[in-house]
Design an enzyme around this catalytic site. Structure first.
Site, PDB file in Angstrom:
ATOM      1  N   SER A   8       0.838  -1.194   0.000  1.00  0.00           N
ATOM      2  CA  SER A   8       0.000   0.000   0.000  1.00  0.00           C
ATOM      3  C   SER A   8       0.873   1.244   0.000  1.00  0.00           C
ATOM      4  O   SER A   8       1.659   1.464   0.923  1.00  0.00           O
ATOM      5  CB  SER A   8      -0.902   0.007   1.239  1.00  0.00           C
ATOM      6  N   HIS A  31      -1.278  -1.334  -4.208  1.00  0.00           N
ATOM      7  CA  HIS A  31      -2.550  -1.019  -3.546  1.00  0.00           C
ATOM      8  C   HIS A  31      -2.644   0.495  -3.339  1.00  0.00           C
ATOM      9  O   HIS A  31      -1.763   1.102  -2.738  1.00  0.00           O
ATOM     10  CB  HIS A  31      -2.594  -1.762  -2.207  1.00  0.00           C
ATOM     11  N   ASP A  33      -4.857   3.544  -1.865  1.00  0.00           N
ATOM     12  CA  ASP A  33      -5.926   3.870  -0.919  1.00  0.00           C
ATOM     13  C   ASP A  33      -6.506   5.248  -1.231  1.00  0.00           C
ATOM     14  O   ASP A  33      -5.871   6.269  -0.987  1.00  0.00           O
ATOM     15  CB  ASP A  33      -5.382   3.847   0.512  1.00  0.00           C
ATOM     16  N   MET A  35      -9.088   7.966  -0.256  1.00  0.00           N
ATOM     17  CA  MET A  35      -9.887   8.374   0.911  1.00  0.00           C
ATOM     18  C   MET A  35     -10.402   9.790   0.701  1.00  0.00           C
ATOM     19  O   MET A  35      -9.666  10.655   0.226  1.00  0.00           O
ATOM     20  CB  MET A  35      -9.025   8.342   2.174  1.00  0.00           C
ATOM     21  N   HIS A  64      -8.482   0.831  -3.774  1.00  0.00           N
ATOM     22  CA  HIS A  64      -9.359   0.600  -2.621  1.00  0.00           C
ATOM     23  C   HIS A  64     -10.048   1.915  -2.303  1.00  0.00           C
ATOM     24  O   HIS A  64      -9.427   2.832  -1.773  1.00  0.00           O
ATOM     25  CB  HIS A  64      -8.473   0.110  -1.451  1.00  0.00           C
ATOM     26  N   MET A  66     -12.151   4.185  -0.319  1.00  0.00           N
ATOM     27  CA  MET A  66     -12.766   4.465   0.988  1.00  0.00           C
ATOM     28  C   MET A  66     -13.439   5.823   0.879  1.00  0.00           C
ATOM     29  O   MET A  66     -12.975   6.826   1.408  1.00  0.00           O
ATOM     30  CB  MET A  66     -11.693   4.434   2.079  1.00  0.00           C
ATOM     31  N   MET A 135     -11.417  -6.055   5.982  1.00  0.00           N
ATOM     32  CA  MET A 135     -10.546  -5.090   6.665  1.00  0.00           C
ATOM     33  C   MET A 135     -10.149  -5.648   8.033  1.00  0.00           C
ATOM     34  O   MET A 135     -11.004  -6.069   8.818  1.00  0.00           O
ATOM     35  CB  MET A 135     -11.259  -3.755   6.864  1.00  0.00           C
ATOM     36  N   GLY A 140      -8.832   3.937   7.246  1.00  0.00           N
ATOM     37  CA  GLY A 140      -8.545   5.368   7.371  1.00  0.00           C
ATOM     38  C   GLY A 140      -7.074   5.699   7.519  1.00  0.00           C
ATOM     39  O   GLY A 140      -6.632   6.736   7.045  1.00  0.00           O
ATOM     40  N   PHE A 141      -6.326   4.816   8.175  1.00  0.00           N
ATOM     41  CA  PHE A 141      -4.927   5.144   8.448  1.00  0.00           C
ATOM     42  C   PHE A 141      -4.044   3.908   8.333  1.00  0.00           C
ATOM     43  O   PHE A 141      -4.489   2.793   8.619  1.00  0.00           O
ATOM     44  CB  PHE A 141      -4.791   5.727   9.863  1.00  0.00           C
ATOM     45  N   GLY A 142      -2.790   4.150   7.940  1.00  0.00           N
ATOM     46  CA  GLY A 142      -1.805   3.082   7.964  1.00  0.00           C
ATOM     47  C   GLY A 142      -1.234   2.950   9.363  1.00  0.00           C
ATOM     48  O   GLY A 142      -1.471   3.796  10.232  1.00  0.00           O
ATOM     49  N   GLY A 143      -0.505   1.871   9.589  1.00  0.00           N
ATOM     50  CA  GLY A 143       0.228   1.709  10.841  1.00  0.00           C
ATOM     51  C   GLY A 143      -0.610   1.359  12.053  1.00  0.00           C
ATOM     52  O   GLY A 143      -0.135   1.455  13.181  1.00  0.00           O
ATOM     53  N   ASP A 173      -6.434  -6.427   4.764  1.00  0.00           N
ATOM     54  CA  ASP A 173      -5.813  -5.093   4.679  1.00  0.00           C
ATOM     55  C   ASP A 173      -5.868  -4.450   6.060  1.00  0.00           C
ATOM     56  O   ASP A 173      -6.945  -4.264   6.621  1.00  0.00           O
ATOM     57  CB  ASP A 173      -6.597  -4.258   3.651  1.00  0.00           C
ATOM     58  N   GLY A 174      -4.676  -4.123   6.570  1.00  0.00           N
ATOM     59  CA  GLY A 174      -4.588  -3.434   7.850  1.00  0.00           C
ATOM     60  C   GLY A 174      -3.783  -4.235   8.859  1.00  0.00           C
ATOM     61  O   GLY A 174      -4.201  -5.321   9.264  1.00  0.00           O
ATOM     62  N   GLY A 175      -2.620  -3.712   9.207  1.00  0.00           N
ATOM     63  CA  GLY A 175      -1.804  -4.381  10.225  1.00  0.00           C
ATOM     64  C   GLY A 175      -1.192  -5.694   9.772  1.00  0.00           C
ATOM     65  O   GLY A 175      -0.771  -6.509  10.607  1.00  0.00           O
ATOM     66  N   GLY A 195       1.206  -1.983   4.125  1.00  0.00           N
ATOM     67  CA  GLY A 195       1.701  -0.620   3.954  1.00  0.00           C
ATOM     68  C   GLY A 195       2.969  -0.413   4.742  1.00  0.00           C
ATOM     69  O   GLY A 195       4.080  -0.453   4.205  1.00  0.00           O
ATOM     70  N   SER A 196       2.820  -0.205   6.054  1.00  0.00           N
ATOM     71  CA  SER A 196       4.000   0.094   6.869  1.00  0.00           C
ATOM     72  C   SER A 196       4.989  -1.068   6.889  1.00  0.00           C
ATOM     73  O   SER A 196       6.201  -0.848   6.929  1.00  0.00           O
ATOM     74  CB  SER A 196       3.593   0.525   8.277  1.00  0.00           C
TER      75      SER A 196
HETATM   76  C1  DX5 Z   1      -6.126   1.578   5.758  1.00  0.00           C
HETATM   77  C2  DX5 Z   1      -5.761   1.251   4.350  1.00  0.00           C
HETATM   78  C3  DX5 Z   1      -4.632   0.315   4.258  1.00  0.00           C
HETATM   79  C4  DX5 Z   1      -3.361   0.818   4.879  1.00  0.00           C
HETATM   80  C5  DX5 Z   1      -2.697  -0.361   5.509  1.00  0.00           C
HETATM   81  O1  DX5 Z   1      -7.383   2.128   5.833  1.00  0.00           O
HETATM   82  O2  DX5 Z   1      -6.833   0.684   3.654  1.00  0.00           O
HETATM   83  O3  DX5 Z   1      -4.407  -0.124   2.931  1.00  0.00           O
HETATM   84  O4  DX5 Z   1      -2.471   1.416   3.986  1.00  0.00           O
HETATM   85  O5  DX5 Z   1      -1.573   0.076   6.203  1.00  0.00           O
HETATM   86  P1  DX5 Z   1      -0.802  -0.882   7.208  1.00  0.00           P
HETATM   87  O6  DX5 Z   1      -0.352  -2.068   6.415  1.00  0.00           O
HETATM   88  O7  DX5 Z   1       0.311  -0.033   7.695  1.00  0.00           O
HETATM   89  O8  DX5 Z   1      -1.771  -1.248   8.288  1.00  0.00           O
HETATM   90 ZN    ZN Z   2      -6.371  -0.271   1.697  1.00  0.00          ZN
END
Ligand code: DX5
Ligand code: ZN
Length: 221
Positions: A8, A31, A33, A35, A64, A66, A135, A140-143, A173-175, A195-196
């Site tokens: 991501s 990927h 995102d 938003m 994706h 959102m 999900m 909404g946020f990475g990390g 997707d997420g964490g 992502g992270s």
């Molecule tokens: C969050 C996004 C994800 C995000 C994942 O709402 O949809 O794609 O980038 O980031 P990580 O892998 O850091 O949780």
């Molecule tokens: Zn995503």
């Protein structure tokens, strides 16, 4: 099942996006995102950036969305050339029409479910989609920290797909990281967004390779 890794770019350096996508050329998807600061409390990028990315990467884009009103905006991403366009079940008012419009514009159609959304309510839509996104954080946020409580839903989603004998990919997707990816694979996911875990790594391509190895190992065991 074949493991697919989708880094991501939310965690990438937005000022150097072309280099950042080139750094993960061993991935299967990029990927993206999108938003809108309404469906989620964050604002990222939209169609113009997707159009620019399409020119600089040979990898397919996994968009994706959102956003509110995906019925209005999603087909445009498919028409622009995205390989896959995912809309949120919670945001779509005419999901069947929109998923069909995505497919007829030549992209794979994805349906995303927030952590609190039941998969059973969307079982009848499975023939309309190419990928379900479960999900594993609130979008909404990475990390953010991975929500283990979603894993039973990943399993139930895989069972529903298998039960209908459909070739629907199951994305998480997420964490998703070296610590959590095996649990996701064991639960039945086959497309992994990170992502992270990819872009905070010293060597993003090595992070992609190692995530792939861990997920594949979980299928084998
Ligand atoms: C969050 C996004 C994800 C995000 C994942 O709402 O949809 O794609 O980038 O980031 P990580 O892998 O850091 O949780
Ligand atoms: Zn995503």
């Amino acid at each position: 099942m074949a493991v697919q890794i989708a880094p991501s770019i939310l965690s990438a350096d937005f000022a150097r996006l072309a280099d950042e996508v080139t750094a993960v050329s061993n991935a299967d998807w990029i990927h993206v995102d999108v938003m809108d600061n309404h469906f989620v409390p964050n604002l990222t990028l939209g169609l113009p950036v997707v159009e620019s990315l399409l020119k600089v990467t040979p990898l397919p884009l996994d968009c994706h969305l959102m956003i509110e009103d995906p019925d209005r905006w999603a087909p445009g991403y498919a028409e622009a050339g995205a390989g896959s366009v995912t809309i949120h079940a919670e945001a779509a008012s005419a999901p069947i029409r929109t998923l069909r419009a995505i497919r007829s514009a030549g992209a794979r159609a994805g349906l995303a479910l927030n952590p609190g959304t039941a998969v059973e309510s969307y079982a009848d839509l499975l023939p309309e989609i190419d990928m379900m996104l479960v999900m594993t954080v609130e979008p909404g946020f990475g990390g953010q920290s991975f929500l283990d409580m979603v894993l039973p839903k990943v399993r139930r989603a895989r069972d529903l797909i298998k039960g209908r004998d459909l070739d629907v990919w199951l994305q998480v997707d997420g964490g998703v990281s070296a610590e959590t990816i095996e649990r996701c694979a064991e639960a039945g996911a086959d497309v992994f967004v990170a992502g992270s875990a990819v872009y905070s790594a010293e060597d993003p391509a090595e992070a992609v390779r190692s995530l792939r190895e861990r997920a594949s190992g979980a299928y084998a065991s």
